[in-house]
Design an enzyme around this catalytic site. Structure first.
Site, mmCIF file in Angstrom:
data_model
loop_
_atom_site.group_PDB
_atom_site.id
_atom_site.type_symbol
_atom_site.label_atom_id
_atom_site.label_comp_id
_atom_site.label_asym_id
_atom_site.label_seq_id
_atom_site.Cartn_x
_atom_site.Cartn_y
_atom_site.Cartn_z
ATOM 1 N N ASP A 31 0.838 -1.185 0.000
ATOM 2 C CA ASP A 31 0.000 0.000 0.000
ATOM 3 C C ASP A 31 0.884 1.250 0.000
ATOM 4 O O ASP A 31 1.642 1.473 0.940
ATOM 5 C CB ASP A 31 -0.877 -0.040 1.254
ATOM 6 N N THR B 48 -3.160 5.930 -4.166
ATOM 7 C CA THR B 48 -2.059 6.659 -3.527
ATOM 8 C C THR B 48 -0.747 6.462 -4.283
ATOM 9 O O THR B 48 -0.020 7.423 -4.511
ATOM 10 C CB THR B 48 -1.862 6.185 -2.076
ATOM 11 N N THR B 49 -0.471 5.228 -4.673
ATOM 12 C CA THR B 49 0.779 4.978 -5.380
ATOM 13 C C THR B 49 0.772 5.742 -6.700
ATOM 14 O O THR B 49 1.767 6.381 -7.074
ATOM 15 C CB THR B 49 0.940 3.464 -5.646
ATOM 16 N N ASP C 26 -9.227 -0.004 1.331
ATOM 17 C CA ASP C 26 -9.225 0.497 -0.044
ATOM 18 C C ASP C 26 -10.481 0.041 -0.785
ATOM 19 O O ASP C 26 -11.120 0.825 -1.483
ATOM 20 C CB ASP C 26 -7.985 -0.009 -0.805
#
Ligand code: ADP
Ligand code: MG
Length: 546
Positions: A63, A96-97, A388
């Protein structure tokens, strides 16, 4: 600085300062380094990271937000990028990544423009134009999702779970995420906080379950009490069912045995009265935020009342919402109108431990997920994955829009931004063009992480999109093109839009800085990163202007 010919020193001795190009380059490099560190985690074939914190605790995760949260970033500019991931996580829960990787790529491209003497403000302007255009393009390729079409929602959840280690329990987790989110939906809004997640080690992830009701990680306080109660009348009590310890030092002089008995009777009577009060109210379950002593347990058990002690405050609040019970702080106030209702309350044995299930609550909008897994690493990562998945389903339920994934939207953005750049007069055009190239980092990285030749993949994807196939992305298993939407690789429009916006904002923040002043860190401060700037730690104590 000169004042009347005299040099004026405004910074304390030892303060580090770098300015202009130096500061900017140094910040850009630091941010790029952070972005590079999460690149290998993107997508279904991305690898996990094993992180060890300063106390030796281990986290295994894929994550992006968690990786960045765990690594101790010292450089102030790098910290800005970490902040992007956090914001993305809080606002939309996924992507997010992606946001961090795009931010890094934007800065790489910005650096090239700086080399060509394009001023930072021009780059910032161009990036803003491009990012606004992205929002428009994304909306134009988005698909309306019917909230009642469960298959679509499952696909959205699955797509977000694809990149997480779910130990073969992906389908179950997706199902749980969709059912849980739908259960708490109210008036077009979904409050994820209404869903409580309990980790219980033992068994495997596929033994996880969604419970319609509240689950509390406690057990019945005494084995002589019933372990299952139907048509439950629940009292929520926020006071100790114990003998009060006097606050002040009191001496009681006991001169004969009868006095001792009287004193003990007195104590016993107090407890008895409390239990009597509970019984009078009609409660058959007592969930207590504080302790319940042996004597109280004895009397409660005698009345056939199930009791649980030291229930967490947050659980008390959930229970109140779910059952309609009022939390009572004074036992004298307890009346039948304070009680909550549930169809069934039972103690359930799970592995070596026990949990309390409060089911068929008066308010059906409260659900819990019990996550099972061999070790804490597994259940921790499962909880992050579930978070998520819950978020993406919420995003789609609330907005009703989704885009295809697998790098397809980024290729489409690339194509349309290139065309858009051509319509722009002035140097901003170059920044829009750079933005167009930067977003392609997503399909490129997805391909790279799958061990594919990214150039081949990009060439094929572009060709497909030029023919008007907007949803074509990369199949990371075969390396071939795939209609991502048809293949069920679907992401919320909100996630994509926000990921690009946060990436742009981060790039802008960093590009706007041309002067970094850091006071000398006190004591054993963090080591200076190359280029010279100290950690954020020192920034807190900005030097006083003299
Ligand atoms: P993020 O933190 O940005 O969500 P992830 O590691 O979850 O990063 O990866 C998300 C990316 O993986 C998205 O671009 C998504 O479309 C892509 N993806 C998910 N499943 C697949 C799949 N089966 N094939 C190709 N790409 C996929
Ligand atoms: Mg994701």
């Amino acid at each position: 600085m000169q004042l009347g010919g005299q040099p004026v020193i405004v910074l304390k001795e030892g303060t580090e300062r770098s300015r202009g190009r130096d500061a900017l380059r140094n910040n850009i490099q630091a941010a790029i380094a952070v972005a590079d560190s999460v690149r290998s985690a993107l997508g279904p074939r991305g690898l996990d990271k094993l992180l060890v914190d300063s106390l030796g605790d281990v986290v295994i995760t894929n994550d992006g937000a968690t990786i960045l949260d765990e690594i101790d970033v010292q450089h102030p500019a790098a910290k800005l990028l970490v902040q992007v991931a956090k914001t993305q996580d809080q606002e939309v829960g996924d992507g997010t990544t992606t946001s961090v990787i795009v931010a890094g790529e934007l800065l790489k491209r910005a650096e090239k423009l700086l080399d060509r003497k394009i001023h930072p403000t021009v780059i910032i302007e161009g990036f803003k134009l491009a990012s606004d255009k992205c929002t428009e393009i994304l909306q134009s390729i988005a698909n309306k999702i019917d909230p009642d079409n469960k298959a679509h929602l499952i696909n959205v959840a699955r797509t977000s779970l694809n990149s997480k280690a779910t130990g073969g329990a992906k389908d179950l987790m997706a199902e749980i995420a969709v059912d849980a989110t739908k259960a708490v939906k109210e008036g077009g809004k979904v409050d994820i906080d209404m869903i409580s997640v309990i980790q219980k080690q033992g068994k495997g992830l596929h033994d996880s379950e969604l419970v319609q009701g509240v689950v509390i990680d406690k057990e019945v306080v005494n084995s002589r009490m019933p372990s299952s109660v139907t048509t439950a009348k629940i009292a929520l009590i926020d006071l100790a069912l114990e003998i009060k310890k006097t606050e002040f030092d009191a001496k009681i002089r006991i001169t004969d045995a009868s006095m001792m008995d009287a004193f003990l009777d007195q104590e016993q009577n107090m407890i008895k009265e409390m239990v009597e009060k509970v019984k009078e109210s009609g409660a058959n379950i007592v969930l207590c935020q504080k302790g319940i002593d042996d004597l109280a347990q004895h009397f409660l058990a005698k009345e056939g009342i199930m009791a649980v002690r030291r229930v967490k405050k947050s659980d008390m609040e959930k229970l109140s919402r779910a059952t309609g019970a009022q939390i009572v702080t004074n036992i004298k106030d307890l009346s039948s109108s304070d009680l909550g209702n549930a169809g069934l309350v039972e103690e359930v044995q799970i592995g070596d431990e026990k949990l309390i299930y409060v089911k068929e609550c008066a308010n059906p909008k409260s659900v819990s997920v019990v996550l099972r897994g061999g070790t804490k690493y597994v259940t921790d990562e499962a909880e992050r994955a579930l978070h998520d998945a819950l978020c993406v389903v919420r995003d789609v339920l609330e907005d009703g829009w989704a885009v295809a994934g697998a790098g397809s939207p980024e290729i489409e953005l690339h194509k349309n931004l290139k065309a858009y750049a051509g319509t722009i007069k002035g140097r901003e055009q170059m920044a829009v063009d750079a933005f167009a190239d930067a977003v392609e980092i997503i399909p490129r990285t997805l391909a790279e992480n799958a061990g594919l030749d990214s150039i081949d993949v990009l060439v094929e994807l572009r060709a497909a999109h030029d023919k008007g196939n907007t949803n074509i992305g990369v199949n990371v298993d075969t390396g071939k093109n795939v209609d991502a939407f048809e293949a069920g690789i679907i992401e919320p429009l909100r996630v994509k839009r926000q990921a690009l916006q946060s990436a742009r904002e981060a790039a802008e923040l960093i590009l706007r800085i041309d002067d970094v002043i850091a006071s000398k860190s006190l004591g054993e401060g963090p080591p200076m990163p190359p280029g010279g700037m100290g950690g954020m730690g020192g920034m807190g104590g900005m030097p006083p202007m003299m």
